[in-house]
Design an enzyme around this catalytic site. Structure first.
Site, PDB file in Angstrom:
ATOM      1  N   MET A 239       0.710  -1.811   0.183  1.00  0.00           N
ATOM      2  CA  MET A 239      -0.215  -0.241  -0.022  1.00  0.00           C
ATOM      3  C   MET A 239       0.678   1.723   0.051  1.00  0.00           C
ATOM      4  SD  MET A 239      -3.107  -1.420  -0.312  1.00  0.00           S
ATOM      5  CE  MET A 239      -3.531   0.303  -0.373  1.00  0.00           C
ATOM      6  N   ARG A 240       1.714   1.178  -0.326  1.00  0.00           N
ATOM      7  CA  ARG A 240       2.863   1.887  -0.388  1.00  0.00           C
ATOM      8  C   ARG A 240       2.594   2.771  -1.679  1.00  0.00           C
ATOM      9  NH1 ARG A 240       2.179   5.663   3.750  1.00  0.00           N
ATOM     10  NH2 ARG A 240       4.296   6.415   2.635  1.00  0.00           N
ATOM     11  N   ILE A 241       3.016   3.946  -1.987  1.00  0.00           N
ATOM     12  CA  ILE A 241       2.953   4.253  -3.802  1.00  0.00           C
ATOM     13  C   ILE A 241       4.391   4.967  -3.767  1.00  0.00           C
ATOM     14  CG2 ILE A 241       3.187   6.664  -5.284  1.00  0.00           C
ATOM     15  CD1 ILE A 241       0.195   6.743  -3.883  1.00  0.00           C
TER      16      ILE A 241
ATOM     17  N   GLN B 241     -10.854 -14.468  -7.538  1.00  0.00           N
ATOM     18  CA  GLN B 241     -10.150 -14.636  -8.656  1.00  0.00           C
ATOM     19  C   GLN B 241      -8.571 -14.456  -8.763  1.00  0.00           C
ATOM     20  OE1 GLN B 241     -11.801 -15.702 -11.394  1.00  0.00           O
ATOM     21  NE2 GLN B 241     -13.632 -16.103  -9.884  1.00  0.00           N
TER      22      GLN B 241
ATOM     23  N   HIS C 245      -4.002  -5.013  -8.778  1.00  0.00           N
ATOM     24  CA  HIS C 245      -5.101  -4.148  -8.539  1.00  0.00           C
ATOM     25  C   HIS C 245      -6.172  -4.379  -8.366  1.00  0.00           C
ATOM     26  CE1 HIS C 245      -5.805   0.352  -8.188  1.00  0.00           C
ATOM     27  NE2 HIS C 245      -6.821  -0.342  -9.546  1.00  0.00           N
TER      28      HIS C 245
ATOM     29  N   GLU D 210       4.184   5.480 -13.416  1.00  0.00           N
ATOM     30  CA  GLU D 210       3.112   6.584 -12.832  1.00  0.00           C
ATOM     31  C   GLU D 210       2.361   5.412 -12.168  1.00  0.00           C
ATOM     32  OE1 GLU D 210      -0.354   8.690 -15.769  1.00  0.00           O
ATOM     33  OE2 GLU D 210       1.435   8.004 -17.108  1.00  0.00           O
ATOM     34  N   LEU D 211       0.860   5.447 -11.717  1.00  0.00           N
ATOM     35  CA  LEU D 211       0.863   4.753 -10.508  1.00  0.00           C
ATOM     36  C   LEU D 211      -0.738   4.082 -11.540  1.00  0.00           C
ATOM     37  CD1 LEU D 211       0.666   3.678  -7.339  1.00  0.00           C
ATOM     38  CD2 LEU D 211      -1.921   5.933  -8.052  1.00  0.00           C
ATOM     39  N   ASP D 212      -0.370   2.563 -11.587  1.00  0.00           N
ATOM     40  CA  ASP D 212      -1.469   1.674 -11.856  1.00  0.00           C
ATOM     41  C   ASP D 212      -1.926   2.139 -13.738  1.00  0.00           C
ATOM     42  OD1 ASP D 212      -1.484   0.560  -9.655  1.00  0.00           O
ATOM     43  OD2 ASP D 212      -3.472   2.095  -8.539  1.00  0.00           O
TER      44      ASP D 212
ATOM     45  N   ASN E  59       2.146  -6.135  -9.811  1.00  0.00           N
ATOM     46  CA  ASN E  59       1.275  -5.276  -8.845  1.00  0.00           C
ATOM     47  C   ASN E  59       0.490  -5.850  -9.393  1.00  0.00           C
ATOM     48  OD1 ASN E  59      -0.145  -3.712  -6.549  1.00  0.00           O
ATOM     49  ND2 ASN E  59      -0.719  -2.794  -7.759  1.00  0.00           N
TER      50      ASN E  59
HETATM   51  N1  NHR Z   1       4.153   2.353  -7.658  1.00  0.00           N
HETATM   52  C1  NHR Z   1       4.137   2.481  -8.686  1.00  0.00           C
HETATM   53  N2  NHR Z   1       5.222   3.772  -9.209  1.00  0.00           N
HETATM   54  N3  NHR Z   1       3.208   2.277  -9.650  1.00  0.00           N
HETATM   55  C2  NHR Z   1       2.532   1.726  -9.156  1.00  0.00           C
HETATM   56  O1  NHR Z   1       1.707   1.124 -10.336  1.00  0.00           O
HETATM   57  C3  NHR Z   1       2.124   0.893  -7.716  1.00  0.00           C
HETATM   58  C4  NHR Z   1       3.124   2.014  -6.901  1.00  0.00           C
HETATM   59  C5  NHR Z   1       2.924   1.656  -5.938  1.00  0.00           C
HETATM   60  C6  NHR Z   1       1.838   0.390  -4.995  1.00  0.00           C
HETATM   61  C7  NHR Z   1      -0.271  -0.692  -5.486  1.00  0.00           C
HETATM   62  C8  NHR Z   1      -1.234   0.296  -5.979  1.00  0.00           C
HETATM   63  C9  NHR Z   1      -2.598  -0.104  -6.092  1.00  0.00           C
HETATM   64  O2  NHR Z   1      -2.940  -1.685  -6.896  1.00  0.00           O
HETATM   65  C10 NHR Z   1       1.137   0.211  -5.807  1.00  0.00           C
HETATM   66  C11 NHR Z   1       0.977   0.590  -7.547  1.00  0.00           C
HETATM   67  C12 NHR Z   1      -1.332   2.433  -2.640  1.00  0.00           C
HETATM   68  C13 NHR Z   1      -1.981   4.051  -2.835  1.00  0.00           C
HETATM   69  C14 NHR Z   1      -1.785   4.574  -1.988  1.00  0.00           C
HETATM   70  O3  NHR Z   1      -2.471   5.638  -2.257  1.00  0.00           O
HETATM   71  C15 NHR Z   1      -1.940   4.207  -4.650  1.00  0.00           C
HETATM   72  C16 NHR Z   1      -2.459   3.114  -4.980  1.00  0.00           C
HETATM   73  C17 NHR Z   1      -1.302   1.075  -4.579  1.00  0.00           C
HETATM   74  C18 NHR Z   1      -1.072   1.175  -3.307  1.00  0.00           C
HETATM   75  N4  NHR Z   1      -1.014   4.378  -0.799  1.00  0.00           N
HETATM   76  C19 NHR Z   1      -0.893   5.511   0.109  1.00  0.00           C
HETATM   77  C20 NHR Z   1       1.066   6.421   0.230  1.00  0.00           C
HETATM   78  O4  NHR Z   1       0.491   7.410   0.548  1.00  0.00           O
HETATM   79  C21 NHR Z   1      -1.094   5.676   0.714  1.00  0.00           C
HETATM   80  C22 NHR Z   1      -1.683   4.498   1.350  1.00  0.00           C
HETATM   81  C23 NHR Z   1      -1.958   3.655   2.722  1.00  0.00           C
HETATM   82  O5  NHR Z   1      -1.259   3.414   3.805  1.00  0.00           O
HETATM   83  O6  NHR Z   1      -3.117   2.665   3.174  1.00  0.00           O
HETATM   84  O7  NHR Z   1       1.440   5.573  -0.873  1.00  0.00           O
HETATM   85  O8  NHR Z   1      -3.598  -0.186  -6.278  1.00  0.00           O
HETATM   86  C1  GAR Z   2      -6.572  -6.849  -2.420  1.00  0.00           C
HETATM   87  O1  GAR Z   2      -7.975  -7.116  -3.569  1.00  0.00           O
HETATM   88  C2  GAR Z   2      -5.235  -6.577  -4.191  1.00  0.00           C
HETATM   89  O2  GAR Z   2      -5.820  -5.902  -5.319  1.00  0.00           O
HETATM   90  C3  GAR Z   2      -5.314  -4.572  -2.843  1.00  0.00           C
HETATM   91  O3  GAR Z   2      -5.787  -5.295  -2.194  1.00  0.00           O
HETATM   92  C4  GAR Z   2      -6.102  -6.664  -1.766  1.00  0.00           C
HETATM   93  C5  GAR Z   2      -5.201  -6.755  -0.235  1.00  0.00           C
HETATM   94  O4  GAR Z   2      -5.428  -8.465   0.223  1.00  0.00           O
HETATM   95  N1  GAR Z   2      -4.433  -3.905  -3.697  1.00  0.00           N
HETATM   96  C6  GAR Z   2      -4.587  -3.218  -3.708  1.00  0.00           C
HETATM   97  O5  GAR Z   2      -5.638  -2.229  -3.048  1.00  0.00           O
HETATM   98  C7  GAR Z   2      -3.349  -2.471  -4.078  1.00  0.00           C
HETATM   99  N2  GAR Z   2      -3.698  -0.681  -3.375  1.00  0.00           N
HETATM  100  P1  GAR Z   2      -4.191  -9.378   0.082  1.00  0.00           P
HETATM  101  O6  GAR Z   2      -2.977  -8.624   1.173  1.00  0.00           O
HETATM  102  O7  GAR Z   2      -5.409 -10.570   0.975  1.00  0.00           O
HETATM  103  O8  GAR Z   2      -3.512  -9.885  -0.284  1.00  0.00           O
END
Ligand code: NHR
Ligand code: GAR
Length: 217
Positions: free
Chosen positions: A91-93, A174, A110, A144-146, A108
């Site tokens: 969950m960290r960008i 799934q 998503h 770029e995120l996602d 990843n």
């Molecule tokens: N990093 C990059 N550069 N690109 C991606 O595609 C990434 C990534 C890091 C994580 C997973 C992701 C998702 O699948 C992922 C993809 C966290 C956040 C977020 O906003 C957004 C998307 C995803 C993971 N995180 C907050 C932050 O400030 C913290 C949120 C929390 O700690 O609960 O990093 O959607």
């Molecule tokens: C999963 O649904 C995954 O796709 C999602 O969180 C869940 C994690 O479950 N990922 C994100 O939302 C990334 N931003 P898990 O910890 O049981 O695998």
């Protein structure tokens, strides 16, 4: 030589569990070399530990900046000489520098049908938008995120009675089928990116259609 897979988690780690189980059951030519969490209280860590997998925590709260956290996280990952690094509910960008360091290795999952609903609260947003289908996407991570190249997607119906929770559960089922399969391909070197897209070999479906599953109403 067995390939190394490093898995990053932040919480429950049910996808990580599905990966560990598939790796053992299907006898992959690979090992889960490490499970790394950015949170010490991630429930998934206990499962990994109980299965004899190396676990460690790189706690983002201990670092002054995203760059410093990503440097430490990257250094820890490198120790395990990974062929693939999977973000499974991480969950960290990640910074562009981190992404560059592991270019082509970061995958990843998503919980939406990208490019719809990048970011957070995907299931609530899909219901609010009146979507009739939802799902999950496995993709290469780019700065770029996602937005990275899509490897595979799973589709499930959105039912009129769905809450974000019930939809998330249907999607997660799934993910547990799709994620291990994709990681196996990646570890075996079967995935090729061409012109920013992942090549789909003839006769291999990269779509998991959850609507064909008899256990879904
Ligand atoms: N990093 C990059 N550069 N690109 C991606 O595609 C990434 C990534 C890091 C994580 C997973 C992701 C998702 O699948 C992922 C993809 C966290 C956040 C977020 O906003 C957004 C998307 C995803 C993971 N995180 C907050 C932050 O400030 C913290 C949120 C929390 O700690 O609960 O990093 O959607
Ligand atoms: C999963 O649904 C995954 O796709 C999602 O969180 C869940 C994690 O479950 N990922 C994100 O939302 C990334 N931003 P898990 O910890 O049981 O695998």
């Amino acid at each position: 030589m067995k390939k190394n897979l490093v898995i990053l988690i932040s919480g429950r780690g049910s996808n990580m569990q599905a990966i560990v189980q598939a790796c053992a059951k299907e006898g992959w030519n690979a090992r889960v070399a490490a499970v790394i969490s950015n949170r010490a209280d991630a429930p998934g860590l206990a499962f990994a530990r109980d299965h004899g997998i190396f676990t460690t925590v790189v706690d983002h709260i201990q670092f002054q900046s995203r760059e410093a956290f990503d440097q430490a996280l990257g250094d820890e990952i490198m120790r395990h000489e990974p062929t693939v690094v999977a973000l499974a509910g991480f969950m960290r960008i990640l910074t562009p520098e981190f992404v560059k360091r592991f270019e082509g290795k970061l995958i990843n999952v998503h919980p939406s049908l990208l490019p719809a609903f990048p970011g957070l609260r995907t299931h609530a947003r899909a219901i609010e938008a009146g979507c009739r289908v939802a799902g999950a996407t496995v993709h290469y991570v780019t700065a770029e995120l996602d937005h990275g190249p899509i490897i595979a997607q799973a589709v499930v119906p959105v039912l009129p009675t769905d809450t974000p929770h019930t939809l998330a559960q249907r999607v997660l089922q799934q993910e547990h089928l799709m994620v291990p399969c994709v990681l196996r391909w990646a570890l075996q070197g079967e995935l090729v990116i061409e012109g920013g897209r992942v090549k789909q070999p003839d006769g291999v479906s990269h779509c998991w259609n959850g609507m064909n599953q008899p256990n879904l109403a």
